[in-house]
Design a protein around this motif. Structure first.
Motif, PDB file in Angstrom:
ATOM      1  N   MET A  74       0.833  -1.213   0.000  1.00 16.00           N
ATOM      2  CA  MET A  74       0.000   0.000   0.000  1.00 16.00           C
ATOM      3  C   MET A  74       0.857   1.247   0.000  1.00 16.00           C
ATOM      4  N   GLY A  75       0.339   2.332  -0.551  1.00 14.46           N
ATOM      5  CA  GLY A  75       1.045   3.615  -0.516  1.00 14.46           C
ATOM      6  C   GLY A  75       0.839   4.275   0.830  1.00 14.46           C
ATOM      7  N   ARG A  76       1.315   5.486   0.938  1.00  8.71           N
ATOM      8  CA  ARG A  76       1.157   6.217   2.188  1.00  8.71           C
ATOM      9  C   ARG A  76      -0.314   6.392   2.480  1.00  8.71           C
ATOM     10  N   LYS A  77      -0.688   6.154   3.703  1.00 10.03           N
ATOM     11  CA  LYS A  77      -2.086   6.254   4.080  1.00 10.03           C
ATOM     12  C   LYS A  77      -2.377   7.602   4.695  1.00 10.03           C
ATOM     13  N   LYS A  78      -3.524   8.110   4.388  1.00 13.35           N
ATOM     14  CA  LYS A  78      -3.998   9.311   5.053  1.00 13.35           C
ATOM     15  C   LYS A  78      -5.484   9.177   5.236  1.00 13.35           C
ATOM     16  N   ASN A  79      -6.063  10.033   6.033  1.00 15.55           N
ATOM     17  CA  ASN A  79      -7.507   9.989   6.254  1.00 15.55           C
ATOM     18  C   ASN A  79      -8.175  10.592   5.046  1.00 15.55           C
ATOM     19  N   LYS A  80      -9.055   9.824   4.421  1.00 17.37           N
ATOM     20  CA  LYS A  80      -9.716  10.401   3.252  1.00 17.37           C
ATOM     21  C   LYS A  80     -11.051   9.736   3.018  1.00 17.37           C
ATOM     22  N   SER A  81     -11.921  10.442   2.315  1.00 17.99           N
ATOM     23  CA  SER A  81     -13.184   9.859   1.942  1.00 17.99           C
ATOM     24  C   SER A  81     -12.983   8.998   0.720  1.00 17.99           C
ATOM     25  N   PRO A  82     -13.622   7.817   0.650  1.00 18.60           N
ATOM     26  CA  PRO A  82     -13.445   6.979  -0.534  1.00 18.60           C
ATOM     27  C   PRO A  82     -14.078   7.634  -1.743  1.00 18.60           C
ATOM     28  N   ARG A  83     -13.449   7.482  -2.907  1.00 23.75           N
ATOM     29  CA  ARG A  83     -13.996   8.020  -4.155  1.00 23.75           C
ATOM     30  C   ARG A  83     -14.990   7.029  -4.739  1.00 23.75           C
ATOM     31  N   PRO A  84     -15.850   7.467  -5.674  1.00 23.08           N
ATOM     32  CA  PRO A  84     -16.751   6.522  -6.332  1.00 23.08           C
ATOM     33  C   PRO A  84     -15.946   5.440  -7.030  1.00 23.08           C
ATOM     34  N   LYS A  85     -16.419   4.191  -6.960  1.00 23.94           N
ATOM     35  CA  LYS A  85     -15.682   3.087  -7.561  1.00 23.94           C
ATOM     36  C   LYS A  85     -15.917   3.059  -9.059  1.00 23.94           C
ATOM     37  N   THR A  86     -14.832   2.819  -9.807  1.00 23.62           N
ATOM     38  CA  THR A  86     -14.929   2.668 -11.257  1.00 23.62           C
ATOM     39  C   THR A  86     -14.349   1.313 -11.603  1.00 23.62           C
ATOM     40  N   VAL A  87     -13.155   1.271 -12.247  1.00 16.77           N
ATOM     41  CA  VAL A  87     -12.531  -0.019 -12.486  1.00 16.77           C
ATOM     42  C   VAL A  87     -11.699  -0.382 -11.270  1.00 16.77           C
ATOM     43  N   ARG A  88     -11.087  -1.564 -11.314  1.00 15.74           N
ATOM     44  CA  ARG A  88     -10.313  -2.016 -10.167  1.00 15.74           C
ATOM     45  C   ARG A  88      -9.178  -1.079  -9.861  1.00 15.74           C
ATOM     46  N   PHE A 126      -5.875  22.966  11.990  1.00 15.02           N
ATOM     47  CA  PHE A 126      -6.130  21.532  11.917  1.00 15.02           C
ATOM     48  C   PHE A 126      -6.821  21.187  10.593  1.00 15.02           C
ATOM     49  N   ALA A 127      -7.871  21.929  10.265  1.00 16.18           N
ATOM     50  CA  ALA A 127      -8.616  21.655   9.031  1.00 16.18           C
ATOM     51  C   ALA A 127      -7.715  21.804   7.807  1.00 16.18           C
ATOM     52  N   LEU A 128      -6.863  22.828   7.812  1.00 18.52           N
ATOM     53  CA  LEU A 128      -5.976  23.036   6.665  1.00 18.52           C
ATOM     54  C   LEU A 128      -4.901  21.957   6.577  1.00 18.52           C
ATOM     55  N   ALA A 129      -4.409  21.488   7.713  1.00 22.44           N
ATOM     56  CA  ALA A 129      -3.458  20.373   7.686  1.00 22.44           C
ATOM     57  C   ALA A 129      -4.118  19.145   7.077  1.00 22.44           C
ATOM     58  N   TYR A 130      -5.375  18.894   7.441  1.00 22.09           N
ATOM     59  CA  TYR A 130      -6.145  17.776   6.895  1.00 22.09           C
ATOM     60  C   TYR A 130      -6.304  17.912   5.377  1.00 22.09           C
ATOM     61  N   VAL A 131      -6.726  19.112   4.941  1.00 22.46           N
ATOM     62  CA  VAL A 131      -6.941  19.353   3.510  1.00 22.46           C
ATOM     63  C   VAL A 131      -5.637  19.217   2.731  1.00 22.46           C
ATOM     64  N   MET A 132      -4.565  19.805   3.261  1.00 24.72           N
ATOM     65  CA  MET A 132      -3.283  19.752   2.552  1.00 24.72           C
ATOM     66  C   MET A 132      -2.727  18.328   2.500  1.00 24.72           C
ATOM     67  N   ALA A 133      -2.980  17.525   3.530  1.00 25.82           N
ATOM     68  CA  ALA A 133      -2.573  16.120   3.481  1.00 25.82           C
ATOM     69  C   ALA A 133      -3.323  15.397   2.372  1.00 25.82           C
ATOM     70  N   HIS A 134      -4.608  15.722   2.215  1.00 27.42           N
ATOM     71  CA  HIS A 134      -5.385  15.123   1.121  1.00 27.42           C
ATOM     72  C   HIS A 134      -4.826  15.543  -0.238  1.00 27.42           C
ATOM     73  N   TYR A 135      -4.446  16.818  -0.350  1.00 28.41           N
ATOM     74  CA  TYR A 135      -3.889  17.323  -1.606  1.00 28.41           C
ATOM     75  C   TYR A 135      -2.467  16.810  -1.862  1.00 28.41           C
ATOM     76  N   LYS A 136      -1.864  16.199  -0.853  1.00 29.90           N
ATOM     77  CA  LYS A 136      -0.451  15.817  -0.892  1.00 29.90           C
ATOM     78  C   LYS A 136       0.454  17.051  -1.014  1.00 29.90           C
ATOM     79  N   ASP A 137      -0.054  18.164  -0.510  1.00 29.69           N
ATOM     80  CA  ASP A 137       0.741  19.392  -0.431  1.00 29.69           C
ATOM     81  C   ASP A 137       1.380  19.391   0.956  1.00 29.69           C
ATOM     82  N   TYR A 138       2.419  18.564   1.112  1.00 32.65           N
ATOM     83  CA  TYR A 138       2.925  18.274   2.439  1.00 32.65           C
ATOM     84  C   TYR A 138       3.691  19.440   3.056  1.00 32.65           C
ATOM     85  N   ARG A 139       4.212  20.331   2.229  1.00 27.05           N
ATOM     86  CA  ARG A 139       4.907  21.483   2.808  1.00 27.05           C
ATOM     87  C   ARG A 139       3.925  22.357   3.569  1.00 27.05           C
TER      88      ARG A 139
END
Length: 892
Positions: free
Chosen positions: A1-15, A117-130
């Motif tokens: 698995m890749g790096r894990k973060k807290n995120k909402s699952p996206r709609p499923k398409t192909v595998r 806190f909210a912005l750290a969460y959002v930026m982690a989702h964006y992978k904008d780690y700086r």
């Protein structure tokens, strides 16, 4: 698995890779809202209850119905609304909107830790780690200080410190600070032992660092402590099963790139298979030094033949296809390991980023099947741009593993060799399979990459094959849809290069009718609108691009499509900055150029554009920061040295200013702005003779640069070379005949040369073009005066006096006309205006005294004559007139 973060699952398409557990920002049901009887507080109370019930879809519209100006009595309630909206949108997966509300909250109170806190969460989702790191650190600092406001606030982030440390670990990991990352993940585990994500992330970190024993231990620890263990079990199996991988390559004269490629895979692939097709450099020696199995085949002008031969020599479970000018991103090894250890998968698609080797800027992106099972028997077809062949029903696993490709930024000679080889093969394919849209697309793509400025013939060829690709590729066929879309975008970008912006817009809109979130089409539509000076639309589409790009996850791209602008946020911000500059909005331009530098350390001339903005504002201290940044990477930059000269000029240091001005001229390769700035400097310093050689050179190098010709004429005029100035002005006016100011300057030359009739005519032409040109009224009036046309001169000079009341000197000329016409009483007010500005001017004093004398006010006149003689005893006309008065008195 890749790096894990807290995120909402996206709609499923192909595998695709298994989604992690959705972890919301809300796990603190004990929070109580502020108590108040106002309407706003009642709504906030209800919204909090909905939030803690995870009923975000009801909480959001309830909060949005509140009006900030009418429903709130102070900022406390407004801040609470921002808090609830930021967290509700984040938990709903609407990260861009969550970011907006969190930033709005920070504007109200920069020390409210919830918004960090909210912005750290959002930026982690964006992978904008700086940025994630910045906000996570701010949150921890505020949390440790227990910085609560006087109002009773139940922070929505209370009880979630373990989530924050998980984000922090991801951010440190992205910055290659592995020790701090490990520490943060362990801190997250210590705060909440049942939370699985930091176990997963820490295990992946250990795997990446090849600390397999540590990885196994932390997984076992997580399996005992957590209730959600599915992904931990998958990771444990991947460590145990360890499927083998053969890296297969074909090479020829790759000594420059090959070491970097092999270094990125040597420690984890089980064998390296290299087929050499005729290298004459050190390629084979380098390959063998890495333990590769090297086979030799004579180049057959068929990439698939050599590729398939490399596959036949592989002995491992899986085959990784990689090229010598590519680099595997080793941070992604855990994700790859987990993928190849799955039992129900035979094809794996990864992300290939075409990158600039020097800057690491992503120039394009495509998903590509690079991993497949050896025993599946897949093979390649196509003599160039070969494709892996498999059944359409074969499932493909998409994972976020990355490869960087550097082969497009080659020296020109190497690049043209590569183009010639590919062009020969593609033209052979076109002859053999003229109905294959993929071949037409690849041919257009090859031609598009030859030069950044294709001529009309090349553009025509690109358009021809791009149109053919679109025509032949059925957009209703999923396999053909990417070719259809890319063909439309090839047309759009080529039309932009040709200046056919309406055609470019049409091609983009065709693509967006099929795929509304097609990033390339949105970006190019914005560019086309900008080029047509439809600035509002351009900004709209650039901002739409930025919003969609922020949400784009390449590992979930279902189309096998190349994206030129898939990761071009810096370019969009740069273009927005240019748009604001074109509208003279320097503050807006500044904001966007600074955003460019937040995305990428160095991009085009961003440093220089910011320096220019600050110089225009007369803010040298801000300007010098960016000037020095540019000089650090490009010390011979003519513009950077020019701007440094301007910096020292603002600091009133002429010595240093001239030093850097001379450097700018030395380094420039014909840039008109440098010659023009240097010449203007010398002219304004009263040394136009220093400007002349610069301007002569400029007009020789760039005869089409008409502003240089105009400035040359000015320099000639300032050095009293009026004939040369006249010739230069006349040459300029042949191109710009309606330039009224230059006509006035040409007339000045005729005036200085004593050709008053011609000056009269040319001044008149200037006023016919621009009747508000005060200088021409003045100069034409003085010319009429020289020609003895007193009445006409008077009308012109009085018109000028109305346009330029601050020019008191003109009153002397007007007074003289009245006096010469015998209208002494009308002359006096003009002399008085003149003398208020220059009371000791002998000519003005004498003329007004003469008027008094002629009107019979002898004593008043005598006072004036005596004043003149006090100032200048040798002023003979005043002495003579005063002698006449004294003689007249004696006679009487």
């Amino acid at each position: 698995m890749g790096r894990k973060k807290n995120k909402s699952p996206r709609p499923k398409t192909v595998r695709k890779k298994a989604a992690g557990k959705k972890t919301t920002l809300r796990e603190h049901p004990s929070a109580t809202p502020p108590q108040s009887a106002s309407k706003a507080d009642e709504v906030l109370t209800k919204a909090r209850q909905l939030y803690f019930r995870k009923d975000f879809d009801k909480a959001i519209p309830l909060l949005l119905r509140l009006d900030e100006t009418e429903d709130f009595k102070d900022d406390v309630g407004i801040r609470e609304r921002c808090r609830l909206l930021a967290f509700s949108y984040a938990n709903s997966g609407q990260f861009a909107t969550a970011e907006e509300w969190a930033r709005k909250g920070l504007e109200l109170d920069g020390r409210d830790r919830d918004f960090h806190f909210a912005l750290a969460y959002v930026m982690a989702h964006y992978k904008d780690y700086r940025r994630c790191l910045e906000h996570a650190r701010d949150f921890i600092m505020l949390n440790e200080a227990d910085n609560r406001t006087k109002e009773k606030i139940e922070y929505l982030s209370d009880g979630h410190l373990h989530l924050l440390y998980n984000y922090l670990g991801l951010a440190y990991q992205a910055e290659n600070e592995y020790g701090r990352a490990e520490e943060a993940f362990l801190k997250a585990i210590g705060l909440n032992k049942a939370y699985s994500h930091p176990y997963l992330n820490l295990a992946a970190l250990y795997q990446r660092r090849r600390a397999f024993e540590k990885a196994e231990k932390i997984i076992d620890r997580g399996l005992k402590a957590c209730s959600q263990v599915q992904e931990l079990m998958i990771l444990k199996r991947s460590l145990a099963n360890k499927a083998t991988v053969s890296a297969c390559m074909i090479v020829k004269n790759e000594e420059e790139f090959l070491p970097n490629c092999l270094e990125s895979i040597r420690n984890w692939v089980d064998e390296i298979i290299i087929v050499d097709t005729g290298s004459t450099d050190r390629t084979v020696e380098i390959a063998q030094s890495y333990g590769a199995k090297v086979y030799f085949q004579e180049w057959s002008k068929d990439f698939s033949k050599h590729r398939n031969f490399s596959l036949s020599k592989a002995t491992c479970d899986w085959i990784l296809v990689i090229d010598a000018d590519e680099e595997f991103i080793q941070d992604d090894l855990p994700a790859l390991r987990q993928a190849v250890n799955q039992e129900n998968c035979r094809l794996i698609s990864i992300n290939v980023f075409n990158s600039d080797r020097a800057t690491r800027e992503c120039t394009s992106f495509l998903p590509s099947i690079r991993l497949f099972r050896k025993d599946a028997g897949f093979h390649y077809e196509g003599i160039v741009h070969n494709q892996l062949k498999f059944e359409e029903s074969e499932p493909i696993l998409r994972i976020g593993v990355r490869i960087r490709h550097y082969g497009y930024n080659l020296p020109m000679e190497q690049k043209m060799e590569k183009v010639a080889r590919s062009r020969e093969l593609l033209e052979k394919q076109l002859a053999e399979t003229p109905g294959d849209p993929f071949v037409h697309f690849n041919y257009a793509q090859l031609l598009r990459g030859i030069t950044g400025k294709p001529d009309d013939d090349l553009c025509g060829l690109i358009i021809e094959h791009a149109e053919k690709a679109v025509e032949l590729a059925d957009p209703d066929n999923v396999a053909m849809l990417p070719i259809h879309l890319q063909g439309l975008h090839q047309q759009a970008t080529t039309y932009i290069q040709q200046g056919k912006f309406e055609k470019a817009e049409y091609a983009c809109r065709q693509a967006l009718d099929i795929k509304p979130d097609y990033l390339d089409a949105i970006y190019s539509l914005a560019e086309a609108c900008g080029r047509m000076r439809r600035f509002e639309e351009a900004e709209k589409y650039f901002n739409e691009y930025l919003k969609l790009q922020r949400l784009y996850d390449p590992s979930e791209e279902q189309l096998n499509i190349i994206l030129i602008f898939g990761f071009a946020r810096h370019r969009a911000y740069y273009s927005l900055g240019i748009l604001r500059q074109l509208q003279n909005d320097l503050a807006g331009a500044e904001e966007y150029f600074l955003r460019v530098l937040e995305e990428i350390e160095l991009y085009q001339d961003t440093f220089l554009r910011l320096a220019h903005i600050y110089l225009e504002r007369k803010d040298p201290e801000k300007a010098i920061t960016f000037i020095e940044e540019e000089l650090a990477s490009n010390p011979n930059s003519d513009l950077a040295n020019l701007y440094k000269a301007r910096y020292f000029s603002l600091k009133m240091d002429d010595v240093e200013s001239e030093k850097y001005l001379n450097k700018a001229v030395e380094f420039t390769k014909g840039r008109p702005a440098v010659y023009e700035a240097a010449a203007t400097y010398w002219i304004e310093k009263g040394l136009p003779q220093n400007a002349l050689p610069l301007l002569r050179k400029l007009t020789q190098l760039k005869p089409e640069y008409h502003s240089g010709l105009k400035l040359l004429a000015r320099a000639y005029f300032e050095t009293s070379e009026f004939s040369d100035a006249r010739e230069s002005y006349e040459e300029y006016l042949r191109v710009r005949p309606d330039d009224a100011e230059t006509l006035n300057d040409l007339a000045n030359c005729h005036f200085k040369l004593g050709d008053y009739e011609t000056a009269d005519r040319v001044y008149t032409e200037a006023l016919e073009i621009n009747n508000q040109l005060g200088a021409s009224y003045r100069n034409l009036g003085l010319t009429k005066l020289r020609l003895g046309k007193l009445d006409e001169a008077l009308i012109l000079l009085e018109s000028y006096a109305e346009l330029a009341p601050e020019d008191l000197e003109i009153n002397l000329a007007i007074g003289n006309i009245y006096r010469q016409s015998g209208r002494h009483a009308e002359a006096i007010p003009h002399y008085e205006k003149f003398l208020r500005d220059d009371p000791d001017n002998a000519e003005g004093l004498f003329n007004i005294s003469e008027c008094y004398y002629q009107l019979g006010y002898i004593e008043s006149a005598a006072i004036g004559y005596r004043q003149i003689l006090k100032l200048n005893p040798d002023f003979q006309p005043a002495a003579n007139r005063l002698n006449e008065i004294e003689t007249s008195k004696a006679t009487v």
